[in-house]
Design a protein around this motif. Structure first.
Motif, PDB file in Angstrom:
ATOM      1  N   SER A  90      16.714 -10.828  14.067  1.00  9.63           N
ATOM      2  CA  SER A  90      15.261 -10.648  13.986  1.00  9.63           C
ATOM      3  C   SER A  90      14.875  -9.196  14.219  1.00  9.63           C
ATOM      4  CB  SER A  90      14.565 -11.557  15.009  1.00  9.63           C
ATOM      5  OG  SER A  90      13.172 -11.402  14.948  1.00  9.63           O
ATOM      6  N   PRO A  91      15.053  -8.354  13.209  1.00 14.55           N
ATOM      7  CA  PRO A  91      14.670  -6.949  13.380  1.00 14.55           C
ATOM      8  C   PRO A  91      13.156  -6.781  13.393  1.00 14.55           C
ATOM      9  CG  PRO A  91      15.313  -7.348  11.111  1.00 14.55           C
ATOM     10  CD  PRO A  91      15.569  -8.626  11.857  1.00 14.55           C
ATOM     11  N   LEU A  92      12.679  -5.948  14.285  1.00 19.04           N
ATOM     12  CA  LEU A  92      11.250  -5.657  14.377  1.00 19.04           C
ATOM     13  C   LEU A  92      11.021  -4.215  13.950  1.00 19.04           C
ATOM     14  CD1 LEU A  92      10.466  -7.325  17.822  1.00 19.04           C
ATOM     15  CD2 LEU A  92       9.983  -8.236  15.553  1.00 19.04           C
ATOM     16  N   MET A  93      10.392  -4.030  12.790  1.00 20.46           N
ATOM     17  CA  MET A  93      10.166  -2.667  12.314  1.00 20.46           C
ATOM     18  C   MET A  93       9.091  -2.643  11.238  1.00 20.46           C
ATOM     19  SD  MET A  93      13.740  -2.181  10.230  1.00 20.46           S
ATOM     20  CE  MET A  93      14.232  -3.349   8.947  1.00 20.46           C
ATOM     21  N   LEU A  94       8.330  -1.570  11.238  1.00 20.79           N
ATOM     22  CA  LEU A  94       7.375  -1.330  10.172  1.00 20.79           C
ATOM     23  C   LEU A  94       8.137  -0.894   8.924  1.00 20.79           C
ATOM     24  CD1 LEU A  94       4.743   0.672  12.243  1.00 20.79           C
ATOM     25  CD2 LEU A  94       4.550  -1.708  11.500  1.00 20.79           C
ATOM     26  N   VAL A  95       7.532  -1.066   7.769  1.00 21.57           N
ATOM     27  CA  VAL A  95       8.226  -0.729   6.532  1.00 21.57           C
ATOM     28  C   VAL A  95       8.549   0.767   6.469  1.00 21.57           C
ATOM     29  CG1 VAL A  95       6.128  -0.335   5.168  1.00 21.57           C
ATOM     30  CG2 VAL A  95       8.242  -1.134   4.027  1.00 21.57           C
ATOM     31  N   ARG A  96       7.738   1.589   7.105  1.00 25.11           N
ATOM     32  CA  ARG A  96       8.018   3.025   7.108  1.00 25.11           C
ATOM     33  C   ARG A  96       9.294   3.350   7.879  1.00 25.11           C
ATOM     34  NH1 ARG A  96       3.013   4.517  11.169  1.00 25.11           N
ATOM     35  NH2 ARG A  96       4.057   3.997  13.138  1.00 25.11           N
ATOM     36  N   ASP A  97       9.694   2.418   8.756  1.00 26.62           N
ATOM     37  CA  ASP A  97      10.907   2.616   9.547  1.00 26.62           C
ATOM     38  C   ASP A  97      12.081   1.793   9.017  1.00 26.62           C
ATOM     39  OD1 ASP A  97       9.449   4.227  11.368  1.00 26.62           O
ATOM     40  OD2 ASP A  97       8.702   2.404  12.351  1.00 26.62           O
ATOM     41  N   ASN A  98      11.909   1.204   7.837  1.00 27.55           N
ATOM     42  CA  ASN A  98      12.939   0.312   7.327  1.00 27.55           C
ATOM     43  C   ASN A  98      14.295   0.993   7.209  1.00 27.55           C
ATOM     44  OD1 ASN A  98      13.819  -2.226   6.142  1.00 27.55           O
ATOM     45  ND2 ASN A  98      13.962  -1.106   4.221  1.00 27.55           N
ATOM     46  N   ASP A  99      15.302   0.297   7.699  1.00 24.85           N
ATOM     47  CA  ASP A  99      16.678   0.771   7.621  1.00 24.85           C
ATOM     48  C   ASP A  99      17.436  -0.172   6.698  1.00 24.85           C
ATOM     49  OD1 ASP A  99      19.612   0.232   8.974  1.00 24.85           O
ATOM     50  OD2 ASP A  99      19.076   2.350   8.940  1.00 24.85           O
ATOM     51  N   VAL A 100      18.060   0.348   5.651  1.00 24.55           N
ATOM     52  CA  VAL A 100      18.677  -0.490   4.629  1.00 24.55           C
ATOM     53  C   VAL A 100      19.753  -1.388   5.216  1.00 24.55           C
ATOM     54  CG1 VAL A 100      20.081  -0.481   2.534  1.00 24.55           C
ATOM     55  CG2 VAL A 100      18.126   1.061   2.723  1.00 24.55           C
ATOM     56  N   GLN A 101      20.600  -0.842   6.089  1.00 25.93           N
ATOM     57  CA  GLN A 101      21.677  -1.651   6.643  1.00 25.93           C
ATOM     58  C   GLN A 101      21.143  -2.788   7.512  1.00 25.93           C
ATOM     59  OE1 GLN A 101      24.997  -1.281   5.719  1.00 25.93           O
ATOM     60  NE2 GLN A 101      24.978  -3.327   6.638  1.00 25.93           N
ATOM     61  N   THR A 102      20.088  -2.487   8.286  1.00 29.05           N
ATOM     62  CA  THR A 102      19.473  -3.530   9.099  1.00 29.05           C
ATOM     63  C   THR A 102      18.904  -4.634   8.228  1.00 29.05           C
ATOM     64  OG1 THR A 102      18.918  -1.938  10.838  1.00 29.05           O
ATOM     65  CG2 THR A 102      17.692  -3.995  10.825  1.00 29.05           C
ATOM     66  N   MET A 103      18.288  -4.242   7.130  1.00 28.99           N
ATOM     67  CA  MET A 103      17.727  -5.202   6.191  1.00 28.99           C
ATOM     68  C   MET A 103      18.821  -6.071   5.581  1.00 28.99           C
ATOM     69  SD  MET A 103      15.216  -4.384   2.953  1.00 28.99           S
ATOM     70  CE  MET A 103      16.346  -3.153   2.275  1.00 28.99           C
ATOM     71  N   LEU A 104      19.922  -5.453   5.165  1.00 26.74           N
ATOM     72  CA  LEU A 104      21.029  -6.195   4.574  1.00 26.74           C
ATOM     73  C   LEU A 104      21.667  -7.143   5.589  1.00 26.74           C
ATOM     74  CD1 LEU A 104      22.747  -3.360   2.485  1.00 26.74           C
ATOM     75  CD2 LEU A 104      21.400  -5.279   1.603  1.00 26.74           C
ATOM     76  N   ASP A 105      21.810  -6.686   6.823  1.00 27.34           N
ATOM     77  CA  ASP A 105      22.390  -7.536   7.865  1.00 27.34           C
ATOM     78  C   ASP A 105      21.515  -8.760   8.134  1.00 27.34           C
ATOM     79  OD1 ASP A 105      24.499  -5.815   8.151  1.00 27.34           O
ATOM     80  OD2 ASP A 105      23.764  -4.853   9.975  1.00 27.34           O
ATOM     81  N   ALA A 106      20.204  -8.556   8.184  1.00 29.53           N
ATOM     82  CA  ALA A 106      19.291  -9.669   8.459  1.00 29.53           C
ATOM     83  C   ALA A 106      19.377 -10.723   7.366  1.00 29.53           C
ATOM     84  CB  ALA A 106      17.857  -9.152   8.593  1.00 29.53           C
ATOM     85  N   PHE A 107      19.379 -10.296   6.121  1.00 28.80           N
ATOM     86  CA  PHE A 107      19.466 -11.269   5.029  1.00 28.80           C
ATOM     87  C   PHE A 107      20.851 -11.919   4.973  1.00 28.80           C
ATOM     88  CE2 PHE A 107      15.385 -10.014   3.527  1.00 28.80           C
ATOM     89  CZ  PHE A 107      14.972 -11.021   2.668  1.00 28.80           C
TER      90      PHE A 107
END
Length: 244
Positions: A90-107
């Motif tokens: 459950s990453p908590l971040m605004l889209v301006r702070d989006n980190d690609v690896q975090t996004m990939l890990d969450a999905f």
């Protein structure tokens, strides 16, 4: 229901909801195989369960290797009666702070791994006919929430897949359902509450105890829900109707 001859696979079973479900099932006499990525936490979780239960150390981000979980269970001679997908990021971040690896890990953990797990689970050599699958979703799948665009999107994808898989697996009478949760008494919630002391005000019935969530999951696993599939059950302590 007689749980004594049942066996269940539980991802994210080393803490929180997963550990509560594993404990409750084992207490009722069922056998469980819990999956977790931290070997120390996994060993501790298994040690809290009665003898005869298993743990598998595995990182669900390794999507191409998920079949290894079921290969190990086959060596133990296990045929599953159900699966509960509790693992989640459950990453908590605004889209301006989006980190690609975090996004990939969450999905990978929240969504893609579930699809792969079901791919192997639904095989006749792996699961019994009329088995039950339960996925843990979130109210963020349908309600906009600050800093949770990635998490909420992964859960929305999960919910749609639950409906599609329920239709696909109906010929084997394998039921697929999900529970969309509000605030649950976990370490993550306590962390969020420290950041926002008014968070609990959004849940007029209170933050949900782990035992209540586990009870709903066990009902979906049981014969009491024999005619339920493709359902997304909301347990949000009144959050939705309160904020409307």
């Amino acid at each position: 229901m007689d749980w004594g001859n049942k066996t269940y696979l539980i991802t994210g079973g080393t803490s929180g909801i997963g550990l509560q479900v594993a404990t409750d099932l084992a207490t009722k006499g069922a056998k469980v195989v819990i999956v977790g990525s931290n070997p120390t936490k996994l060993e501790h979780a298994v040690s809290q369960l009665p003898t005869g239960n298993h743990g598998i150390c595995f990182d669900l981000r390794k999507l191409n290797k998920i079949g290894d979980i079921f290969a190990q269970c086959a060596e133990w001679g296990i045929v599953f009666d159900g699966m509960v997908h509790c693992a989640g990021i459950s990453p908590l971040m605004l889209v301006r702070d989006n980190d690609v690896q975090t996004m990939l890990d969450a999905f990978a953990v929240n969504y893609f791994s579930f699809v792969e797990l079901v791919k192997y689970f639904q095989q006749e050599m792996t699961s019994a006919s009329a088995a039950s699958i339960v996925a843990i979703s979130s109210i963020t799948a349908s309600q906009a929430s600050n800093r949770q665009s990635v998490y909420g999107s992964s859960k929305a994808a999960l919910e749609e897949t639950v409906r599609c898989l329920a239709k696909e697996l109906m010929l084997r009478h394998i039921r697929v359902n999900a529970v969309a949760l509000g605030a649950v008494q976990t370490k993550l919630y306590k962390k969020l509450e420290c950041e926002n002391t008014s968070l609990g005000n959004r849940y007029p019935l209170g933050v949900i105890p782990l035992e209540e969530v586990s009870g709903l999951i066990l009902q979906l696993l049981s014969d009491d829900a024999a005619y339920m599939t493709g359902s997304i059950l909301k347990m949000d302590a009144g959050h939705d109707v309160w904020l409307r």
